[in-house]
Design a protein around this motif. Structure first.
Motif, mmCIF file in Angstrom:
data_model
loop_
_atom_site.group_PDB
_atom_site.id
_atom_site.type_symbol
_atom_site.label_atom_id
_atom_site.label_comp_id
_atom_site.label_asym_id
_atom_site.label_seq_id
_atom_site.Cartn_x
_atom_site.Cartn_y
_atom_site.Cartn_z
ATOM 1 N N TRP A 182 0.841 -1.202 0.000
ATOM 2 C CA TRP A 182 0.000 0.000 0.000
ATOM 3 C C TRP A 182 0.874 1.249 0.000
ATOM 4 O O TRP A 182 1.707 1.434 0.888
ATOM 5 N N ALA A 183 0.697 2.103 -0.988
ATOM 6 C CA ALA A 183 1.488 3.329 -1.094
ATOM 7 C C ALA A 183 0.622 4.574 -1.019
ATOM 8 O O ALA A 183 1.094 5.675 -1.302
ATOM 9 N N GLY A 184 -0.642 4.402 -0.633
ATOM 10 C CA GLY A 184 -1.543 5.540 -0.577
ATOM 11 C C GLY A 184 -2.129 5.852 -1.944
ATOM 12 O O GLY A 184 -1.942 5.121 -2.911
ATOM 13 N N PRO A 203 7.660 7.941 4.713
ATOM 14 C CA PRO A 203 8.329 8.554 3.565
ATOM 15 C C PRO A 203 7.970 7.918 2.237
ATOM 16 O O PRO A 203 8.114 8.557 1.189
ATOM 17 N N ASP A 204 7.507 6.668 2.250
ATOM 18 C CA ASP A 204 7.178 5.972 1.009
ATOM 19 C C ASP A 204 5.673 5.828 0.808
ATOM 20 O O ASP A 204 5.237 5.031 -0.033
ATOM 21 N N ARG A 205 4.896 6.573 1.587
ATOM 22 C CA ARG A 205 3.442 6.472 1.488
ATOM 23 C C ARG A 205 2.859 7.862 1.330
ATOM 24 O O ARG A 205 3.221 8.772 2.079
ATOM 25 N N ALA A 252 3.224 18.365 10.564
ATOM 26 C CA ALA A 252 3.276 17.902 9.178
ATOM 27 C C ALA A 252 4.586 17.183 8.887
ATOM 28 O O ALA A 252 4.604 16.111 8.253
ATOM 29 N N ALA A 253 5.712 17.751 9.332
ATOM 30 C CA ALA A 253 7.006 17.132 9.068
ATOM 31 C C ALA A 253 7.124 15.784 9.761
ATOM 32 O O ALA A 253 7.667 14.826 9.200
ATOM 33 N N THR A 254 6.604 15.693 10.973
ATOM 34 C CA THR A 254 6.645 14.429 11.705
ATOM 35 C C THR A 254 5.838 13.360 10.984
ATOM 36 O O THR A 254 6.285 12.224 10.802
ATOM 37 N N MET A 290 2.535 7.951 16.327
ATOM 38 C CA MET A 290 1.803 6.720 16.595
ATOM 39 C C MET A 290 0.741 6.466 15.527
ATOM 40 O O MET A 290 0.658 5.373 14.965
ATOM 41 N N TRP A 291 -0.055 7.472 15.216
ATOM 42 C CA TRP A 291 -1.147 7.268 14.264
ATOM 43 C C TRP A 291 -0.626 6.934 12.876
ATOM 44 O O TRP A 291 -1.147 6.044 12.199
ATOM 45 N N ILE A 292 0.404 7.646 12.439
ATOM 46 C CA ILE A 292 0.919 7.429 11.086
ATOM 47 C C ILE A 292 1.835 6.213 11.028
ATOM 48 O O ILE A 292 1.726 5.370 10.132
ATOM 49 N N GLY A 293 2.764 6.094 11.982
ATOM 50 C CA GLY A 293 3.739 5.027 11.940
ATOM 51 C C GLY A 293 3.215 3.685 12.397
ATOM 52 O O GLY A 293 3.442 2.661 11.751
#
Length: 615
Positions: A131-133, A313-315, A305-307, A274-277
């Motif tokens: 999944w890459a978004g 980085p790949d999504r 946003a940067a976090t 936590m939510w993104i990673g």
């Protein structure tokens, strides 16, 4: 899980403009093992606990009733390590009894009881690695409330509803906040434990299962997060760490948060991570971003946003702001955020259809068609001009932004739920006008967002509801009633916000099956056209400014003609929300339509749409 320090090394904004002491603390490396608050697993039975409580002299970590004295560091963080099995109850005691962990991953019960030692590991399916978004130009968002989206009101039950959304052409779900809040029922904006998914919806692994299944179906998952205040019941941070809050600032919903504290910033950035990673979410919608106030560079919003992007980085991520200031700088291509909720479009359309003119609708009620013309051609209506003339100016120019930078909607939880009786637009204007407004939304070059049930013609209200204990419950009832009594157009009593009946009456998807099918078919038809004809043009247009592509003309008191010269073709539409006796301006020529709702020659409300591709 990506730690804060790892994210900084991976490309967080440069912090050199911060005070030296703040920069040193942030760069010292807050990770899941030494973060300002919370408990992290160091091994099968080993846990490290940290509590930022600078004003507190001593603190105990309490696990399964056993006390473990914590050691306070010069940074104001109390630390301890303990051996225990996952799933056991724990909390902190600073001399006033057991308190839940402000960064608990899960609770044993409600927000006042002990937290639960939670193992964050999850066995993601192999398909997740692929999944890459999705590109943001493909976004068609459905905002939903987990507690109401299904009769069961759980993450697991929501999984079963996803295939029909994907088949209809929805490409993303935006979940209203799930941070644990007081009681069982609530909108989610009164959360007090930002790291703990509300346990009435299911355990954290059920939310991960929902994300995994959404991705299998090609659906992105966005989470609405509240980083501007804590709810009024169960927010023990006020007691554990008063310095977490700004004594000189408050929000309309609670004490302002002190983002000048490095530990406070790290708390929220760890939450983003936590939510993104860990949960693999595809984006965040930042609630009331205008209340996230600080004076550092980079700003808290920029760091959020940067976090998020460093964690994936790949999504492809979708980062969306709700910001009443009508700013433009934060949005791509120049800024780090993808889009903002463009309430100006909603207000102009709502006033045109309903004639309402009270409260925040007043500036849009004077000339709603003109405002709608502006919104379609430039994005925002308020662009720095005072509206009305004696009001403070709001906003900046926005026509230089690409269309995708504006999330537009006919209904949201705010615009429906913050009415006295929670009426949906369709109940205010009827099916005919609502169908045309619905079709219009789905073919605009902007980013369309629907509110759960809207895709199937839902008429059930969506009311404000909560589950506070007394005396807070009674205060909420009285406050809600008083809030609407100042409106001349309102009469009667608001539904009791604490009653379970108010919650139940707000559940969508309970209407006649035939009606749901007919509206669902309409939604599917228009979204199929959008994905096949409009989205390719939007992708080809890239970052081109909306104002450079748009030609919007009023052709009657409640009618307009719109033309966007996109890269590779032209999107054209004509829409009318008035009686057929209105004569279009002489400059307008009726064009052959690919899609239509109503008969332009005879019906009061009508819509015609076509795409003309370049040869």
């Amino acid at each position: 899980m990506t730690s804060f320090s790892a994210m900084h090394d991976s490309g967080l904004p440069n912090m050199s403009t911060r005070p030296p002491e703040m920069q040193a603390e942030l760069q010292a490396g807050h990770s899941w093992g030494v973060r300002p608050v919370g408990v992290a697993q160091d091994g099968d039975l080993c846990w490290s606990a940290a509590l930022w409580a600078p004003e507190v002299a001593t603190a105990d970590l309490v696990v399964d009733g056993a006390r473990h004295p914590m050691t306070k560091g010069a940074d104001g963080v109390h630390r301890a390590s303990v051996s225990a099995k996952a799933g056991r109850p724990y909390g902190f005691d600073v001399g006033q009894g057991l308190r839940p962990d402000p960064a608990a991953r899960a609770q044993m019960g409600d927000v006042h009881g002990p937290s639960r030692l939670s193992d964050p590991q999850y066995d993601w399916p192999e398909s997740e690695s692929h999944w890459a978004g999705r590109p943001f130009e493909e976004a068609v968002i459905l905002e939903l409330h987990i507690g109401l989206f299904t009769p069961q009101g759980t993450f697991r039950a929501a999984i079963d509803r996803l295939p029909e959304l994907a088949a209809m052409g929805i490409t993303a779900i935006e979940i209203m906040p799930v941070a644990q809040f007081s009681g069982v029922r609530g909108w989610g904006y009164d959360g007090v434990l930002p790291f703990a998914p509300h346990n009435a919806y299911g355990p954290p692994e059920d939310l991960k299962a929902l994300v995994a299944q959404a991705h299998r179906l090609g659906l992105a998952v966005i989470l609405d997060v509240v980083y501007n205040h804590f709810g009024p019941d169960g927010a023990y941070l006020h007691e554990l760490a008063p310095a977490f809050f700004d004594p000189d600032r408050s929000t309309p919903w609670g004490a302002g948060i002190n983002y000048s504290q490095p530990a406070v910033r790290a708390f929220f950035l760890e939450n983003v991570a936590m939510w993104i990673g860990e949960f693999h979410l595809d984006g965040l919608r930042i609630d009331a971003a205008h209340q996230i106030k600080d004076h550092f560079s980079p700003t808290m919003l920029e760091e959020i946003a940067a976090t998020a992007r460093a964690c994936a980085p790949d999504r492809g991520l979708w980062l969306i702001l709700e910001d009443e200031r009508n700013l433009a700088a934060p949005y791509r291509p120049e800024g780090p955020f993808d889009a903002q909720w463009n309430d100006d479009y909603h207000h102009a359309l709502h006033c045109l259809l309903t004639g309402e003119d009270e409260s925040y609708y007043a500036p849009f009620a004077h000339a709603p068609l003109d405002d709608l013309v502006t919104a379609l051609g430039e994005g925002q209506v308020d662009q720095g001009q005072p509206r009305p003339a004696d009001a403070p100016a709001r906003g900046v120019s926005s026509g230089h932004l690409p269309p995708r930078a504006f999330v537009v909607s006919n209904q949201t939880h705010d615009q429906v739920g913050n009415r006295g009786h929670g009426e949906r637009l369709i109940s205010l204007v009827g099916d005919e006008a609502a169908r045309v407004a619905h079709g219009l939304l789905l073919v605009l070059p902007f980013t369309p967002m629907l509110f759960m049930g809207e895709e199937t013609g839902e008429t059930a209200p969506f009311c404000f509801f909560a589950d506070f204990p007394e005396p807070m419950a009674e205060a909420t009832r009285k406050g809600r009633q008083k809030e609407f009594e100042r409106f001349a157009s309102f009469s009667g009593k608001v539904p009791d916000p604490i009653s379970a009946d108010t919650f139940r009456m707000s559940r969508p998807y309970q209407g006649p099956a035939l009606r749901q099918k007919e509206w669902g078919n309409l939604t599917g038809e228009f979204l199929a056209y959008r994905h096949a004809q409009i989205v390719p043009l939007l992708k080809a247009s890239g970052d081109r400014a909306i104002a450079e592509m748009a030609q919007i003309t009023a052709i009657g008191p409640k009618a307009l003609h719109a033309r966007w010269a996109l890269q590779g073709g032209v999107l054209e539409l004509a829409v009318r929300f008035g009686p057929q006796s209105e004569t279009p301006s002489s400059e307008f020529s009726l064009f052959p339509a690919d899609l239509a709702i109503g008969d332009w020659q005879s019906d009061p409300c009508a819509l015609r749409v076509r795409c003309v591709k370049e040869a």
